[in-house]
Write a protein that holds these residues in place. Sequence first.
Motif, short mmCIF file in Angstrom:
data_model
loop_
_atom_site.label_atom_id
_atom_site.label_comp_id
_atom_site.label_asym_id
_atom_site.label_seq_id
_atom_site.Cartn_x
_atom_site.Cartn_y
_atom_site.Cartn_z
N LEU A 157 15.14 120.26 -18.31
CA LEU A 157 14.69 118.87 -18.15
C LEU A 157 13.26 118.78 -17.62
O LEU A 157 12.58 117.77 -17.84
CB LEU A 157 15.66 118.14 -17.21
CG LEU A 157 15.49 116.63 -17.03
CD1 LEU A 157 15.63 115.91 -18.37
CD2 LEU A 157 16.50 116.10 -16.03
N THR A 158 12.80 119.83 -16.95
CA THR A 158 11.44 119.78 -16.40
C THR A 158 10.37 119.74 -17.49
O THR A 158 9.23 119.34 -17.21
CB THR A 158 11.19 121.00 -15.50
OG1 THR A 158 11.31 122.21 -16.27
CG2 THR A 158 12.19 121.06 -14.36
N ALA A 204 12.32 112.96 -2.09
CA ALA A 204 11.45 112.70 -3.24
C ALA A 204 12.21 112.89 -4.55
O ALA A 204 12.03 112.12 -5.50
CB ALA A 204 10.23 113.62 -3.18
N VAL A 205 13.06 113.90 -4.63
CA VAL A 205 13.89 114.10 -5.82
C VAL A 205 14.82 112.92 -6.02
O VAL A 205 14.99 112.40 -7.14
CB VAL A 205 14.69 115.42 -5.69
CG1 VAL A 205 15.69 115.55 -6.83
CG2 VAL A 205 13.75 116.61 -5.69
N TYR A 206 15.43 112.45 -4.93
CA TYR A 206 16.34 111.30 -5.01
C TYR A 206 15.60 110.07 -5.53
O TYR A 206 16.12 109.33 -6.39
CB TYR A 206 16.92 111.04 -3.62
CG TYR A 206 17.80 109.81 -3.54
CD1 TYR A 206 19.15 109.88 -3.87
CD2 TYR A 206 17.27 108.58 -3.13
CE1 TYR A 206 19.96 108.75 -3.79
CE2 TYR A 206 18.08 107.46 -3.06
CZ TYR A 206 19.42 107.55 -3.39
OH TYR A 206 20.21 106.43 -3.31
N ASP A 207 14.40 109.82 -5.03
CA ASP A 207 13.64 108.65 -5.47
C ASP A 207 13.28 108.73 -6.95
O ASP A 207 13.36 107.73 -7.67
CB ASP A 207 12.36 108.52 -4.63
CG ASP A 207 12.65 108.08 -3.20
OD1 ASP A 207 13.75 107.54 -2.96
OD2 ASP A 207 11.79 108.30 -2.33
N GLN A 208 12.90 109.93 -7.41
CA GLN A 208 12.53 110.07 -8.81
C GLN A 208 13.73 109.90 -9.73
O GLN A 208 13.62 109.31 -10.81
CB GLN A 208 11.87 111.43 -9.05
CG GLN A 208 10.54 111.61 -8.35
CD GLN A 208 9.49 110.61 -8.79
OE1 GLN A 208 9.49 110.16 -9.94
NE2 GLN A 208 8.61 110.25 -7.88
N TRP A 237 13.51 111.29 -14.47
CA TRP A 237 14.32 112.49 -14.30
C TRP A 237 13.52 113.78 -14.50
O TRP A 237 13.72 114.74 -13.76
CB TRP A 237 15.51 112.46 -15.26
CG TRP A 237 16.54 111.43 -14.89
CD1 TRP A 237 16.39 110.39 -14.01
CD2 TRP A 237 17.87 111.34 -15.39
NE1 TRP A 237 17.54 109.64 -13.94
CE2 TRP A 237 18.47 110.21 -14.77
CE3 TRP A 237 18.61 112.07 -16.29
CZ2 TRP A 237 19.77 109.81 -15.03
CZ3 TRP A 237 19.92 111.70 -16.57
CH2 TRP A 237 20.50 110.58 -15.94
N PRO A 238 12.63 113.88 -15.48
CA PRO A 238 11.86 115.12 -15.62
C PRO A 238 11.03 115.46 -14.38
O PRO A 238 10.98 116.63 -13.97
CB PRO A 238 10.98 114.85 -16.84
CG PRO A 238 11.73 113.85 -17.63
CD PRO A 238 12.39 112.98 -16.62
N ALA A 295 12.69 119.48 -7.86
CA ALA A 295 13.86 120.24 -7.42
C ALA A 295 13.70 121.73 -7.75
O ALA A 295 14.01 122.60 -6.92
CB ALA A 295 15.12 119.69 -8.07
N MET A 296 13.20 122.05 -8.94
CA MET A 296 13.04 123.46 -9.32
C MET A 296 11.95 124.12 -8.49
O MET A 296 12.09 125.28 -8.06
CB MET A 296 12.71 123.56 -10.81
CG MET A 296 13.83 123.16 -11.73
SD MET A 296 15.37 124.09 -11.45
CE MET A 296 14.82 125.77 -11.72
#
Length: 301
Positions: free
Chosen positions: A51-52, A256-260, A267-268, A274-275
């Motif tokens: 997904l990145t 920050a991951v949660y907000d995105q 999501w990307p 996250a990665m």
Amino acid sequence: MDSTLPATPATGERAARAPWQAFMPLWLMSAPALILFATLVLVPLAMTFALTFYRFDPASGPIAALDFHNYAEVLGSSYFHTIFLRTFGIAFLTTVLCVAIGTPEAYVLSRMRDPWRALFLLVILAPLLVSVVVRAFGWSMLLNTNGLVNQAFALFGLGPYKLEYTTFAIVIALVHVMVPFMVIPVWTALQRLDPQTENAALSLMASPATTLRRIVLPQLVPGILSGSLMVFGLSASAFAIPGLLGGRRLKVAATAVYDQFLSSMNWPLGATIAMLLLVANLVVMLTYYRVLERRYARSMG
């Protein structure tokens, strides 16, 4: 002469083995656990990594593509640099405080006798028995402007101080949660320590401080190492406590991951953060492990 020979232990063991075990390879016997691990860990991780490379369109959402724009945005933005530095700074400070608090606690706990040992062990493990959200709200009530901490300061004519939504609040709450993860490995290492070693050092006129520094502490290094690795990894990826006690302004990588993912729906970009958090966490932990392992090996000869 009887040609029948008695069964050797090897032949007896081979005969006692079930027939299907002789034909089934070891890797096939471990296949169910491997499939479960791949389903629950490796497949979601691979999907997040894929997904990145997607592109994000605000109108249509993620679009499949081989695009490195998300990595360039995170690695080239000072905003995300600040978030990652704050994340690992909080994790490092939490780990240092947990080592400073948890190691003496484990040493004192190992010298206690029942029933006091069981009672204090329950007190140390008590934070793990309560939901992390409840613990975070409890610290929020203690540290807010009208909380018990500021009320105690007011008795001495001090305050009120802004304690909530600060790095201090996040670190204090994380230390409260993570100390058991430091105490248990150190206590386990102490269980393997022969008390006669300390008695021998004391009988040779070594002071208690020297015995603690030269005999006990080197044998605690494996427990301190494993405990600090767990504390650092869990602190760097913590979400609930930084989210509730850090607020919207004081972001870490997990928030920050949660907000995105849930606010911006990008999501990307959230998968990229996250990665990168996972990779940076692994690099820091493996480097720390290798450095301390070499120093421990040299100190132990």
